[in-house]
Design an enzyme around this catalytic site. Structure first.
Site, PDB file in Angstrom:
ATOM      1  N   ASP A   1       0.886  -1.193  -0.036  1.00 40.89           N
ATOM      2  CA  ASP A   1       0.080  -0.104  -0.075  1.00 40.89           C
ATOM      3  C   ASP A   1       0.829   1.199   0.019  1.00 40.89           C
ATOM      4  O   ASP A   1       0.695   2.371  -0.751  1.00 40.89           O
ATOM      5  CB  ASP A   1      -0.992   0.039   1.162  1.00 40.89           C
TER       6      ASP A   1
ATOM      7  N   THR B   1      -4.625   1.097   9.515  1.00 39.89           N
ATOM      8  CA  THR B   1      -4.328   0.649  10.927  1.00 39.89           C
ATOM      9  C   THR B   1      -3.228   1.069  11.755  1.00 39.89           C
ATOM     10  O   THR B   1      -3.297   1.567  13.005  1.00 39.89           O
ATOM     11  CB  THR B   1      -4.224  -0.912  10.917  1.00 39.89           C
TER      12      THR B   1
END
Length: 257
Positions: A110, A133
């Site tokens: 990512d 997260t």
């Protein structure tokens, strides 16, 4: 049509681009690390039905995943639904970036995808904030990934407060008008918002000092914490689609069209 999928720890993002690179739709599903191949296929077909798109028109797919137990599930399912295997973001994929990392396969896919998008779409040097997260701060100079800093995400901090404080409730993030909270919920929100905005400013400043050059752009993506960004002293642009734009860019770099 190009299908881009990003599997995160909490959410999975599904995006469809036309051949000119325009985003046709973007959808989010809950990530299930125990998902079966059939469940994965049903979910993907359901998303296409919801947005009235045709799976048969998908020419290719690219997958980014930070959840190894279901990476293979998505690879098999995409091959089954589209007739060809997807590109998987990882070692061996051309990025067009000079990545200064001691161990390349430790860099989250990512982070790579977002860095590729910023390199193509924004003035550099740039700092890329990926808020998921965890929150990652990556420094980009031209086409070079210089490094990044990682801190716990806001949701983790909220959850830790609630789970470890016997009298602290579970809350969601929301804007507050003052750091002087006069009830428990507002005080928790004030601490998180003002604390994290101050931390963001400090990390950005420290990255610039370490790199030896101020950033022309600071762009954030991931969980939208608009109330937090407004409290930062640095201007932070928010690009909701940054990661999937990067996946599309990666697809184009690796497939002759």
């Amino acid at each position: 049509m190009i299908l881009a999928i990003d599997v995160g720890n909490i959410r999975t993002t599904i995006a469809l681009f036309d051949r000119e690179g325009a985003l046709s739709f973007q959808s989010e599903l809950e990530t299930d690390a125990k998902m079966t191949d059939d469940r994965c296929a049903i979910d993907l077909m359901g998303v296409f039905h919801l947005y009235q798109a045709e799976l048969g028109r998908v020419d290719g797919a690219i997958l980014s995943s930070v959840v190894p137990p279901i990476t293979g599930t998505y690879v098999r399912t995409l091959r089954r639904l589209t007739g060809r295997p997807p590109l998987v973001v990882g070692p061996g994929l051309k990025t067009g970036l000079n990545i200064k990392a001691e161990i390349h396969n430790q860099l989250g896919s990512d982070i790579v995808a977002s860095a590729v998008a910023v390199s193509a779409l924004y003035p550099t040097p740039a700092i890329v904030i990926n808020s998921r997260t965890a929150v990652t701060f990556s420094y980009m100079s031209a086409n070079t990934f210089e490094g990044c800093a990682i801190m716990p995400g806001v949701d983790i901090a909220l959850e830790a407060l609630s789970q470890n404080g016997a009298q602290l409730p579970q809350i969601s993030m929301a804007q507050v008008d003052t750091p002087l909270g006069r009830n428990t919920v507002d005080s928790m929100r004030a601490g998180l918002l003002y604390g994290y905005s101050g931390a963001f400013d400090r990390v950005i400043e420290s990255l610039e000092t370490a790199a030896g050059s101020p950033a022309a752009t600071v762009v954030a993506t991931g969980g939208r914490a608009s109330a937090l960004y407004r409290l930062c002293r640095r201007e932070i642009k928010y690009d909701h689609d940054l990661l999937v734009k990067g996946l599309y860019q990666l697809y184009c770099k690796n497939i002759r069209r």
